[in-house]
Design a protein around this motif. Structure first.
Motif, PDB file in Angstrom:
ATOM      1  N   PHE A 208      -1.834  -3.189 -10.319  1.00 40.28           N
ATOM      2  CA  PHE A 208      -3.100  -3.568 -10.960  1.00 40.28           C
ATOM      3  C   PHE A 208      -4.275  -3.319 -10.021  1.00 40.28           C
ATOM      4  CE2 PHE A 208      -6.208  -7.117 -11.201  1.00 40.28           C
ATOM      5  CZ  PHE A 208      -6.876  -6.727 -12.351  1.00 40.28           C
ATOM      6  N   TYR A 209      -4.153  -3.760  -8.771  1.00 40.68           N
ATOM      7  CA  TYR A 209      -5.249  -3.568  -7.827  1.00 40.68           C
ATOM      8  C   TYR A 209      -5.464  -2.093  -7.519  1.00 40.68           C
ATOM      9  CZ  TYR A 209      -5.998  -8.524  -6.952  1.00 40.68           C
ATOM     10  OH  TYR A 209      -6.327  -9.852  -7.098  1.00 40.68           O
ATOM     11  N   ILE A 210      -4.382  -1.348  -7.393  1.00 42.65           N
ATOM     12  CA  ILE A 210      -4.509   0.070  -7.047  1.00 42.65           C
ATOM     13  C   ILE A 210      -5.159   0.853  -8.183  1.00 42.65           C
ATOM     14  CG2 ILE A 210      -3.233   2.163  -6.435  1.00 42.65           C
ATOM     15  CD1 ILE A 210      -1.076   0.296  -5.242  1.00 42.65           C
ATOM     16  N   THR A 211      -4.850   0.503  -9.434  1.00 39.87           N
ATOM     17  CA  THR A 211      -5.338   1.268 -10.583  1.00 39.87           C
ATOM     18  C   THR A 211      -6.606   0.670 -11.184  1.00 39.87           C
ATOM     19  OG1 THR A 211      -3.831   0.047 -12.057  1.00 39.87           O
ATOM     20  CG2 THR A 211      -3.053   2.140 -11.148  1.00 39.87           C
TER      21      THR A 211
ATOM     22  N   LYS B 257     -11.106   4.815  -1.190  1.00 42.17           N
ATOM     23  CA  LYS B 257     -11.495   3.930  -0.094  1.00 42.17           C
ATOM     24  C   LYS B 257     -11.348   2.467  -0.495  1.00 42.17           C
ATOM     25  CE  LYS B 257     -14.554   7.304   2.060  1.00 42.17           C
ATOM     26  NZ  LYS B 257     -13.582   7.601   3.116  1.00 42.17           N
ATOM     27  N   ARG B 258     -11.665   2.144  -1.754  1.00 37.48           N
ATOM     28  CA  ARG B 258     -11.459   0.765  -2.217  1.00 37.48           C
ATOM     29  C   ARG B 258      -9.976   0.391  -2.160  1.00 37.48           C
ATOM     30  NH1 ARG B 258     -15.604   2.262  -5.932  1.00 37.48           N
ATOM     31  NH2 ARG B 258     -14.075   2.975  -7.461  1.00 37.48           N
ATOM     32  N   ALA B 259      -9.126   1.318  -2.601  1.00 33.75           N
ATOM     33  CA  ALA B 259      -7.683   1.057  -2.587  1.00 33.75           C
ATOM     34  C   ALA B 259      -7.171   0.932  -1.158  1.00 33.75           C
ATOM     35  CB  ALA B 259      -6.943   2.175  -3.321  1.00 33.75           C
ATOM     36  N   GLN B 260      -7.679   1.746  -0.265  1.00 33.37           N
ATOM     37  CA  GLN B 260      -7.249   1.683   1.142  1.00 33.37           C
ATOM     38  C   GLN B 260      -7.663   0.358   1.779  1.00 33.37           C
ATOM     39  OE1 GLN B 260      -9.162   5.305   2.436  1.00 33.37           O
ATOM     40  NE2 GLN B 260      -7.242   6.470   2.378  1.00 33.37           N
ATOM     41  N   GLU B 261      -8.882  -0.069   1.520  1.00 33.64           N
ATOM     42  CA  GLU B 261      -9.346  -1.341   2.075  1.00 33.64           C
ATOM     43  C   GLU B 261      -8.503  -2.497   1.549  1.00 33.64           C
ATOM     44  OE1 GLU B 261     -13.437  -1.526   1.061  1.00 33.64           O
ATOM     45  OE2 GLU B 261     -14.050   0.044   2.486  1.00 33.64           O
ATOM     46  N   TRP B 262      -8.156  -2.454   0.250  1.00 36.65           N
ATOM     47  CA  TRP B 262      -7.320  -3.515  -0.315  1.00 36.65           C
ATOM     48  C   TRP B 262      -5.958  -3.540   0.368  1.00 36.65           C
ATOM     49  CZ3 TRP B 262      -2.605  -2.876  -2.793  1.00 36.65           C
ATOM     50  CH2 TRP B 262      -2.047  -4.056  -3.290  1.00 36.65           C
ATOM     51  N   ALA B 263      -5.361  -2.370   0.566  1.00 39.28           N
ATOM     52  CA  ALA B 263      -4.044  -2.309   1.206  1.00 39.28           C
ATOM     53  C   ALA B 263      -4.103  -2.835   2.632  1.00 39.28           C
ATOM     54  CB  ALA B 263      -3.521  -0.880   1.193  1.00 39.28           C
ATOM     55  N   VAL B 264      -5.119  -2.443   3.386  1.00 36.10           N
ATOM     56  CA  VAL B 264      -5.261  -2.917   4.761  1.00 36.10           C
ATOM     57  C   VAL B 264      -5.375  -4.437   4.791  1.00 36.10           C
ATOM     58  CG1 VAL B 264      -6.845  -2.991   6.733  1.00 36.10           C
ATOM     59  CG2 VAL B 264      -6.214  -0.792   5.718  1.00 36.10           C
ATOM     60  N   ASN B 265      -6.224  -4.987   3.945  1.00 35.98           N
ATOM     61  CA  ASN B 265      -6.413  -6.438   3.914  1.00 35.98           C
ATOM     62  C   ASN B 265      -5.145  -7.153   3.469  1.00 35.98           C
ATOM     63  OD1 ASN B 265      -9.092  -6.198   4.742  1.00 35.98           O
ATOM     64  ND2 ASN B 265      -9.872  -6.100   2.646  1.00 35.98           N
ATOM     65  N   THR B 266      -4.439  -6.571   2.516  1.00 32.21           N
ATOM     66  CA  THR B 266      -3.194  -7.172   2.037  1.00 32.21           C
ATOM     67  C   THR B 266      -2.141  -7.195   3.127  1.00 32.21           C
ATOM     68  OG1 THR B 266      -3.628  -6.498  -0.258  1.00 32.21           O
ATOM     69  CG2 THR B 266      -1.346  -6.973   0.334  1.00 32.21           C
TER      70      THR B 266
ATOM     71  N   ASN C 209      -0.088  -3.664  13.568  1.00 29.54           N
ATOM     72  CA  ASN C 209      -0.630  -2.305  13.753  1.00 29.54           C
ATOM     73  C   ASN C 209      -1.172  -1.725  12.448  1.00 29.54           C
ATOM     74  OD1 ASN C 209       0.170  -2.349  16.511  1.00 29.54           O
ATOM     75  ND2 ASN C 209       2.256  -1.804  15.899  1.00 29.54           N
ATOM     76  N   VAL C 210      -1.843  -2.568  11.677  1.00 31.78           N
ATOM     77  CA  VAL C 210      -2.417  -2.142  10.396  1.00 31.78           C
ATOM     78  C   VAL C 210      -3.705  -1.389  10.669  1.00 31.78           C
ATOM     79  CG1 VAL C 210      -3.263  -2.904   8.153  1.00 31.78           C
ATOM     80  CG2 VAL C 210      -1.429  -4.192   9.299  1.00 31.78           C
ATOM     81  N   ASN C 211      -3.814  -0.183  10.159  1.00 30.48           N
ATOM     82  CA  ASN C 211      -5.040   0.574  10.394  1.00 30.48           C
ATOM     83  C   ASN C 211      -5.177   1.737   9.426  1.00 30.48           C
ATOM     84  OD1 ASN C 211      -4.290   3.350  12.055  1.00 30.48           O
ATOM     85  ND2 ASN C 211      -2.777   1.729  12.379  1.00 30.48           N
ATOM     86  N   LEU C 212      -6.398   2.237   9.352  1.00 37.28           N
ATOM     87  CA  LEU C 212      -6.679   3.502   8.678  1.00 37.28           C
ATOM     88  C   LEU C 212      -6.670   4.581   9.747  1.00 37.28           C
ATOM     89  CD1 LEU C 212      -9.568   2.650   6.184  1.00 37.28           C
ATOM     90  CD2 LEU C 212      -7.241   3.310   5.616  1.00 37.28           C
TER      91      LEU C 212
ATOM     92  N   ALA D  97       0.999   0.612   8.460  1.00 41.50           N
ATOM     93  CA  ALA D  97       1.293  -0.777   8.816  1.00 41.50           C
ATOM     94  C   ALA D  97       2.759  -0.882   9.204  1.00 41.50           C
ATOM     95  CB  ALA D  97       0.984  -1.720   7.659  1.00 41.50           C
ATOM     96  N   GLU D  98       3.104  -1.908  10.007  1.00 37.71           N
ATOM     97  CA  GLU D  98       4.453  -2.017  10.540  1.00 37.71           C
ATOM     98  C   GLU D  98       4.998  -3.441  10.489  1.00 37.71           C
ATOM     99  OE1 GLU D  98       4.403   1.483  13.983  1.00 37.71           O
ATOM    100  OE2 GLU D  98       4.221  -0.635  14.564  1.00 37.71           O
ATOM    101  N   ILE D  99       6.311  -3.517  10.381  1.00 36.78           N
ATOM    102  CA  ILE D  99       7.083  -4.710  10.717  1.00 36.78           C
ATOM    103  C   ILE D  99       7.821  -4.362  11.997  1.00 36.78           C
ATOM    104  CG2 ILE D  99       8.936  -6.273  10.028  1.00 36.78           C
ATOM    105  CD1 ILE D  99       8.223  -5.662   7.122  1.00 36.78           C
TER     106      ILE D  99
END
Length: 520
Positions: A48-51, A65-74, A82-85, A299-301
């Motif tokens: 839903f957020y991505i689309t 860019k909106r989708a990328q920012e949401w993923a980073v914040n999530t 190590n979450v980054n663009l 991003a990593e675990i």
């Protein structure tokens, strides 16, 4: 400082297979993954957020860019590390549609189903014009239209009729098809003669490109207002095609609307009959050229084993889409699933031995740009086969990019060394319809960026559903085309594969490759 270098010769997959200890059959962990993935899923929330929230995600567009920012914040909110663009290199201008309207006003009113072609400019306000039919088969045909197209809306003569199909839009693999897919194929027969001269095909293609370039330059010189072009698709569905150039120094082009087949053919019939057709349209687009770089979400675990944590298991999906819809099946579906995989593993606090790294790729639609740029930066050169030491520390890469359909198995990409391992890992999911293993490869998507560097890269077999017939790159590729139960199933299976890979005593077997040089 001079870098040390050494030579690595890959063993055959068979030798590696015999030496490899498989992961223990941890039924308790697999059951926990199943329960979390099937009963507590967040995959549709991700989608839903991505689309719907982010919107269309053309490469370097505001929507992406909106989708990328949401993923980073999530990812950060879940405690991933190590979450980054991460920039993969230079792409070009970003672009988005801010307004689109087109309608016939005479001989009667009706709106046009279509979309501005990617990276074309706007119309500088509302334009109104008679629709002018052009028939251009060669550059010499342009002369007869000189001085006649200023401010005009033009349509090219492309009268191919619509063909009725009696096949269902939505399909799943039958048992017979899966059996055939799992059956080894014979090597292709070498043809000694060909009815088509390759050089003739190359020459015809060059001539076509030259003609298109000449037509584009002619329309700019004549100050043509708008081009109506036909696109593939029927029943109100239209499929977008490659747009204008996104390069920072791209030549100017005329605004262009890709029109649905039925509306295009109606216009063509009316104009050819001598009926005066009036059309009005307004397109407003914007270009983003302040930052020409492309970015992947990473991003990593982190791994927990003192030694194996330096090794990596990767999973990913491309995040970009086309612009006539919201890119749900291509490829918010794959991205939402892979994001859900990370949530499952993190929520269950599974503590993998190896580091698990997700990548949401940019620029796949223009040529695997994001994944190839990342692979080149981190692992090696696919042309010279000169590798970085990190290439030897990645166990595998798992990809999802064939729509909303549930997983039915996995493509081995010719890597027979993993067959027995994957057979064991699919066993707990036979009741969910996933059991097929084929040595074949599926079409070009981001797993190829790893496979071509000697890294085990895999794409899962998925039911086609409406991917090829209705949603892939089309104006129908929206959230409502997603099947929740299929995506839950996919996330559950991939979570198990990723975690199992992270727990192996050794990396997955690799295919035999030529000798390659590795540098520190």
């Amino acid at each position: 400082m001079k870098k040390n270098c050494f030579i690595i010769i890959f063993l055959t997959a068979g030798i590696l297979q015999s030496a490899l200890a498989q992961a223990p059959n941890d039924a308790t962990t697999i059951q926990r993954i199943r329960n979390e993935g099937l009963n507590n899923s967040k995959v549709m929330e991700n989608a839903f957020y991505i689309t719907d929230v982010a919107g269309p995600r053309l490469t370097n567009s505001p929507g992406l860019k909106r989708a990328q920012e949401w993923a980073v914040n999530t990812f950060k909110s879940w405690g991933l590390q190590n979450v980054n663009l991460e920039s993969w290199g230079t792409f070009g201008r970003g672009w988005e549609v801010q307004k689109y309207y087109a309608a016939v006003t005479a001989p009667y009113y009706y709106s046009i189903i279509g979309s501005p072609k990617a990276w074309t400019p706007g119309t500088n306000g509302l334009i109104k014009s008679e629709v002018i039919l052009l028939k251009i088969d060669s550059v010499s045909d342009l002369a007869k239209y000189k001085g006649k197209l200023k401010g005009k809306i033009v349509i090219l003569d492309n009268p191919a009729p619509v063909e009725t199909t009696f096949k269902a839009d939505g399909v799943r693999y039958t048992d017979e098809q899966l059996l055939q897919l799992a059956t080894p194929t014979q090597p292709p027969v070498t043809r000694t003669t060909s009815a088509v001269n390759p050089q003739e095909s190359i020459n015809r293609y060059k001539q076509l490109l030259e003609l298109r370039s000449s037509i584009s330059e002619f329309f700019i010189a004549e100050r043509t207002a708008l081009i109506l072009s036909r696109t593939r698709g029927t029943h109100g569905t239209f499929f977008t095609s490659n747009g204008a150039s996104y390069a920072a120094d791209a030549k100017p082009v005329t605004p262009e609307i890709e029109v649905s087949t039925e509306d295009y053919l109606r216009l063509l019939r009316l104009v050819k009959s001598g009926t005066k057709v009036l059309l009005e349209a307004e397109i407003k687009t914007s270009f983003q050229d302040k930052d020409l770089a492309g970015y992947n979400v990473i991003a990593e675990i982190p791994g927990t084993d003192p030694i194996l944590k330096e090794e990596v298991v990767m999973l990913g999906a491309h995040y970009d889409s086309w612009h006539s819809a919201t890119g749900a099946t291509d490829n918010a579906a794959g991205s939402a699933v892979m994001i859900e995989v990370m949530r499952i593993i993190k929520t269950l606090d599974l503590k993998p031995k190896r580091t698990i790294r997700i990548a949401l790729w940019d620029g796949e639609e223009q040529g695997l740009f994001g994944s190839r740029g990342y692979a080149a930066s981190h692992f090696g050169n696919r042309k010279t086969l000169v590798m970085n030491t990190a290439q030897g520390k990645i166990s595998s890469y798992y990809n999802l990019d064939n729509g909303t359909g549930k997983i039915r198995g996995i493509y081995l990409q010719g890597n027979e060394g993993v067959r027995n391992i994957f057979t064991e890992w699919l066993e707990p999911f036979k009741d969910l319809g996933a059991a097929t293993i084929t040595s074949r490869n599926t079409g070009g998507t981001d797993h190829l960026s790893f496979d071509e560097l000697g890294i085990p890269g895999f794409q899962f077999i998925q039911d086609g559903i409406e991917y090829g017939s209705r949603t892939h790159h089309s104006n129908q590729d929206t959230f409502d085309r997603l099947i929740a139960e299929d995506l839950k199933q996919a996330a559950t299976i991939i979570a198990a594969f990723v975690f199992n890979t992270a727990q192996l005593d050794h990396k997955l077997p690799r295919k035999e490759l030529p000798v390659i040089k590795t540098v520190n």
